[in-house]
Design an enzyme around this catalytic site. Sequence first.
Site, mmCIF file in Angstrom:
data_model
loop_
_atom_site.group_PDB
_atom_site.id
_atom_site.type_symbol
_atom_site.label_atom_id
_atom_site.label_comp_id
_atom_site.label_asym_id
_atom_site.label_seq_id
_atom_site.Cartn_x
_atom_site.Cartn_y
_atom_site.Cartn_z
ATOM 1 N N THR A 11 0.822 -1.211 0.000
ATOM 2 C CA THR A 11 0.000 0.000 0.000
ATOM 3 C C THR A 11 0.854 1.258 0.000
ATOM 4 O O THR A 11 0.503 2.268 -0.626
ATOM 5 C CB THR A 11 -0.939 0.004 1.219
ATOM 6 O OG1 THR A 11 -1.860 -1.084 1.107
ATOM 7 C CG2 THR A 11 -1.729 1.298 1.319
ATOM 8 N N SER A 53 1.310 -7.260 -0.680
ATOM 9 C CA SER A 53 1.912 -8.320 0.130
ATOM 10 C C SER A 53 1.093 -9.601 0.153
ATOM 11 O O SER A 53 1.622 -10.663 0.494
ATOM 12 C CB SER A 53 2.179 -7.836 1.558
ATOM 13 O OG SER A 53 0.992 -7.591 2.271
ATOM 14 N N THR A 86 1.059 -4.303 4.347
ATOM 15 C CA THR A 86 0.716 -4.651 5.728
ATOM 16 C C THR A 86 0.039 -6.011 5.857
ATOM 17 O O THR A 86 0.056 -6.603 6.940
ATOM 18 C CB THR A 86 -0.192 -3.577 6.340
ATOM 19 O OG1 THR A 86 -1.400 -3.471 5.563
ATOM 20 C CG2 THR A 86 0.503 -2.226 6.379
ATOM 21 N N ASP A 87 -0.571 -6.522 4.786
ATOM 22 C CA ASP A 87 -1.345 -7.757 4.902
ATOM 23 C C ASP A 87 -0.518 -8.912 5.451
ATOM 24 O O ASP A 87 -0.996 -9.697 6.282
ATOM 25 C CB ASP A 87 -1.933 -8.156 3.541
ATOM 26 C CG ASP A 87 -3.183 -7.378 3.189
ATOM 27 O OD1 ASP A 87 -3.516 -6.421 3.920
ATOM 28 O OD2 ASP A 87 -3.821 -7.714 2.172
#
Length: 322
Positions: A11, A53, A86-87
């Site tokens: 992101t 990610s 971040t995932d």
Amino acid sequence: MHVTVLSTGGTIASTAGATGASPTMDGEDLLADVTDVPPGLDISVEAVAQVPSFEVDRETLTAIGDRVSTLAADDATDAVVLTHGTDTMEETAYYLDVVHRPSIPVVLTGAQRRPDETSPDGPANLRSALLTAFAFREFEGVFVAFDDEVHAAQTVTKTHTTALGTFRSPDAGPVATLDHDGVHLHRKPQSESLHLPDASLEPTVYTVKCGGRATGELVDAAVERGADGLVVEGTGLGNVPPAAGRAVVAALDDGIPTVLTSRCQGGRTIPIYDGVGGGARLDDHGAIVAGSLPSQKARIALTLAIDACDGLPEIRSLFDEA
């Protein structure tokens, strides 16, 4: 002090497109948006990947690890900052800590808001990661710097889909926090994970999530597909319904290493309860209890352990340290 910024997408590097957001910016672009780069840092930038990610596969994760390991062995590099989606940031951080355990600080960061959204958090998080790399220069290990907190790879997890303060370390808390005066330590920055050097991600490990009334069909399906190992996410302290419990016992009888975790974010998985799917009964049958590891990290740990260890007793002993 020399810091290498490795960009991987996510992101923090994404912008909106006709079919949805995707990574379009490189590390140089991200640094350009940091208005107050900490003084005394010599920064170089490299790209290792350019993906969200949730698309980080085995090959990409291995490539990230290999590059981090190479940089850590280079006397010219004092720290690495890794920009990442971040995932699955916590999985990448944990993998790097377990397999590579770098001898320099490696700090992951990212964003919850894209650069083309209102009030993007990426620039502040990247600055925090650079400040953390400088503050941790005498230490080693892998960390996540996000929203003015620094977390250890072992304990950090994403807790909210959109909130800026999404990363937390249940029970453990942050290693450090940041404010106008800099980075403030709460405990010694170091690796807190088990160590499996040179282990690979080749084994196939499935995760099966169990809730109320869950059957054993997904466990059976994973076994039929040739699973090398299983992670079974149970309720509470690590319990599953009876039908699922019978399937887990069958998998254990077939010699498949099976790790029990909890769907709770805080607390440890502990074998207390009797019953067909009770954690104590499954532990008696040979299930491995994950302790404080959540399912996503237990899956990485089991995958690496199956590759590195000689049999179930050694795998079990490793999880006693996890």
